[in-house]
Design a protein around this motif. Structure first.
Motif, PDB file in Angstrom:
ATOM      1  N   TYR A  17      98.277 -32.289  24.437  1.00  0.00           N
ATOM      2  CA  TYR A  17      97.602 -31.425  25.403  1.00  0.00           C
ATOM      3  C   TYR A  17      96.956 -30.228  24.695  1.00  0.00           C
ATOM      4  CZ  TYR A  17      97.115 -27.976  29.124  1.00  0.00           C
ATOM      5  OH  TYR A  17      96.637 -27.021  29.975  1.00  0.00           O
ATOM      6  N   TYR A  18      97.678 -29.602  23.777  1.00  0.00           N
ATOM      7  CA  TYR A  18      97.166 -28.461  23.042  1.00  0.00           C
ATOM      8  C   TYR A  18      95.967 -28.855  22.178  1.00  0.00           C
ATOM      9  CZ  TYR A  18      97.237 -24.250  20.157  1.00  0.00           C
ATOM     10  OH  TYR A  18      96.890 -23.103  19.518  1.00  0.00           O
ATOM     11  N   CYS A  19      96.049 -29.978  21.509  1.00  0.00           N
ATOM     12  CA  CYS A  19      94.937 -30.442  20.668  1.00  0.00           C
ATOM     13  C   CYS A  19      93.709 -30.780  21.511  1.00  0.00           C
ATOM     14  CB  CYS A  19      95.368 -31.654  19.841  1.00  0.00           C
ATOM     15  SG  CYS A  19      96.544 -31.222  18.547  1.00  0.00           S
ATOM     16  N   LEU A  20      93.906 -31.381  22.685  1.00  0.00           N
ATOM     17  CA  LEU A  20      92.778 -31.677  23.571  1.00  0.00           C
ATOM     18  C   LEU A  20      92.108 -30.395  24.050  1.00  0.00           C
ATOM     19  CD1 LEU A  20      94.102 -34.683  25.684  1.00  0.00           C
ATOM     20  CD2 LEU A  20      92.277 -34.710  23.981  1.00  0.00           C
ATOM     21  N   ASN A  21      92.912 -29.381  24.361  1.00  0.00           N
ATOM     22  CA  ASN A  21      92.339 -28.097  24.773  1.00  0.00           C
ATOM     23  C   ASN A  21      91.530 -27.471  23.647  1.00  0.00           C
ATOM     24  OD1 ASN A  21      93.055 -27.829  27.440  1.00  0.00           O
ATOM     25  ND2 ASN A  21      95.055 -26.952  26.956  1.00  0.00           N
ATOM     26  N   PHE A  24      88.253 -29.455  23.206  1.00  0.00           N
ATOM     27  CA  PHE A  24      87.300 -29.149  24.269  1.00  0.00           C
ATOM     28  C   PHE A  24      86.674 -27.774  24.057  1.00  0.00           C
ATOM     29  CE2 PHE A  24      86.283 -27.285  28.402  1.00  0.00           C
ATOM     30  CZ  PHE A  24      85.341 -28.195  28.844  1.00  0.00           C
ATOM     31  N   ASP A  25      87.489 -26.781  23.733  1.00  0.00           N
ATOM     32  CA  ASP A  25      86.979 -25.415  23.559  1.00  0.00           C
ATOM     33  C   ASP A  25      86.047 -25.296  22.355  1.00  0.00           C
ATOM     34  OD1 ASP A  25      88.251 -24.460  25.779  1.00  0.00           O
ATOM     35  OD2 ASP A  25      89.984 -23.689  24.686  1.00  0.00           O
ATOM     36  N   PHE A  27      84.401 -27.910  20.552  1.00  0.00           N
ATOM     37  CA  PHE A  27      83.293 -28.838  20.372  1.00  0.00           C
ATOM     38  C   PHE A  27      82.524 -29.173  21.642  1.00  0.00           C
ATOM     39  CE2 PHE A  27      86.377 -29.912  16.977  1.00  0.00           C
ATOM     40  CZ  PHE A  27      85.611 -29.500  15.912  1.00  0.00           C
ATOM     41  N   LEU A  28      83.171 -29.207  22.788  1.00  0.00           N
ATOM     42  CA  LEU A  28      82.488 -29.664  23.992  1.00  0.00           C
ATOM     43  C   LEU A  28      81.981 -28.538  24.885  1.00  0.00           C
ATOM     44  CD1 LEU A  28      84.807 -32.629  24.984  1.00  0.00           C
ATOM     45  CD2 LEU A  28      82.669 -32.703  23.709  1.00  0.00           C
ATOM     46  N   SER A  29      82.541 -27.349  24.766  1.00  0.00           N
ATOM     47  CA  SER A  29      82.092 -26.264  25.634  1.00  0.00           C
ATOM     48  C   SER A  29      80.721 -25.781  25.177  1.00  0.00           C
ATOM     49  CB  SER A  29      83.093 -25.110  25.618  1.00  0.00           C
ATOM     50  OG  SER A  29      83.181 -24.561  24.330  1.00  0.00           O
ATOM     51  N   PRO A  30      79.836 -25.417  26.126  1.00  0.00           N
ATOM     52  CA  PRO A  30      78.495 -24.950  25.742  1.00  0.00           C
ATOM     53  C   PRO A  30      78.581 -23.606  25.028  1.00  0.00           C
ATOM     54  CG  PRO A  30      78.828 -24.665  28.087  1.00  0.00           C
ATOM     55  CD  PRO A  30      80.025 -25.411  27.569  1.00  0.00           C
ATOM     56  N   ARG A  31      77.750 -23.458  24.025  1.00  0.00           N
ATOM     57  CA  ARG A  31      77.746 -22.209  23.249  1.00  0.00           C
ATOM     58  C   ARG A  31      76.669 -21.279  23.795  1.00  0.00           C
ATOM     59  NH1 ARG A  31      80.963 -22.510  18.712  1.00  0.00           N
ATOM     60  NH2 ARG A  31      81.529 -24.631  18.168  1.00  0.00           N
ATOM     61  N   VAL A  32      76.995 -20.005  23.895  1.00  0.00           N
ATOM     62  CA  VAL A  32      76.066 -18.986  24.343  1.00  0.00           C
ATOM     63  C   VAL A  32      75.815 -18.066  23.161  1.00  0.00           C
ATOM     64  CG1 VAL A  32      75.707 -17.093  25.951  1.00  0.00           C
ATOM     65  CG2 VAL A  32      76.945 -19.118  26.692  1.00  0.00           C
ATOM     66  N   SER A  33      74.546 -17.856  22.856  1.00  0.00           N
ATOM     67  CA  SER A  33      74.255 -16.974  21.736  1.00  0.00           C
ATOM     68  C   SER A  33      74.565 -15.533  22.124  1.00  0.00           C
ATOM     69  CB  SER A  33      72.801 -17.118  21.311  1.00  0.00           C
ATOM     70  OG  SER A  33      71.961 -16.697  22.359  1.00  0.00           O
ATOM     71  N   ASN A  34      74.826 -14.703  21.143  1.00  0.00           N
ATOM     72  CA  ASN A  34      75.219 -13.319  21.398  1.00  0.00           C
ATOM     73  C   ASN A  34      74.075 -12.472  21.929  1.00  0.00           C
ATOM     74  OD1 ASN A  34      77.747 -13.939  20.542  1.00  0.00           O
ATOM     75  ND2 ASN A  34      77.418 -13.231  18.447  1.00  0.00           N
ATOM     76  N   GLY A  35      72.816 -12.841  21.641  1.00  0.00           N
ATOM     77  CA  GLY A  35      71.676 -12.032  22.046  1.00  0.00           C
ATOM     78  C   GLY A  35      71.286 -12.211  23.499  1.00  0.00           C
ATOM     79  N   GLU A  36      71.582 -13.338  24.086  1.00  0.00           N
ATOM     80  CA  GLU A  36      71.170 -13.607  25.464  1.00  0.00           C
ATOM     81  C   GLU A  36      72.214 -13.105  26.447  1.00  0.00           C
ATOM     82  OE1 GLU A  36      70.368 -17.704  25.999  1.00  0.00           O
ATOM     83  OE2 GLU A  36      69.058 -17.837  24.260  1.00  0.00           O
TER      84      GLU A  36
END
Length: 108
Positions: A17-21, A24-25, A27-36
């Motif tokens: 469960y910990y490894c899946l979390n 997901f966090d 590799f799969l979660s969308p990345r938001v750049s710091n400037g936007e």
């Protein structure tokens, strides 16, 4: 199933469960750049100007007592009346003498 096997299975399930979390966090979660600026963030602007509030004493009218206080009438609420705090030793002695109502057996 022994306790060792049970705890091993629980530990392995937790690690999966910990490894899946983490996966997901990272590799799969969308990345938001710091400037936007993200659309999910709220920003509030101050629309009113601060106002200084000072402490002023107001003259309060004197309250006149027109009579004595009304006496408090005591009405017992039921078969159990409390008269104040007692020590634990005294509580057990009252329980031994069946002078208090208790719902469970008290080991003494």
């Amino acid at each position: 199933m022994s306790w060792i096997n049970f705890l091993t299975v629980i530990f392995i399930l937790y690690l999966v469960y910990y490894c899946l979390n983490l996966f997901f966090d990272l590799f799969l979660s969308p990345r938001v750049s710091n400037g936007e600026i993200s659309e999910d963030e709220l920003y509030f602007t101050e629309t009113s100007t601060p106002e200084l509030i000072t402490a002023e004493r107001k003259a309060e009218p004197a309250i006149e007592e027109t009579g004595k206080e009304n006496p408090v009438v005591y009405f017992p609420g039921g078969p159990i009346n409390a008269s104040g705090g007692i020590s634990l030793k005294h509580l057990f002695s009252l329980a031994k003498d069946n002078l208090i109502e208790h719902t469970r057996a008290i080991p003494y």
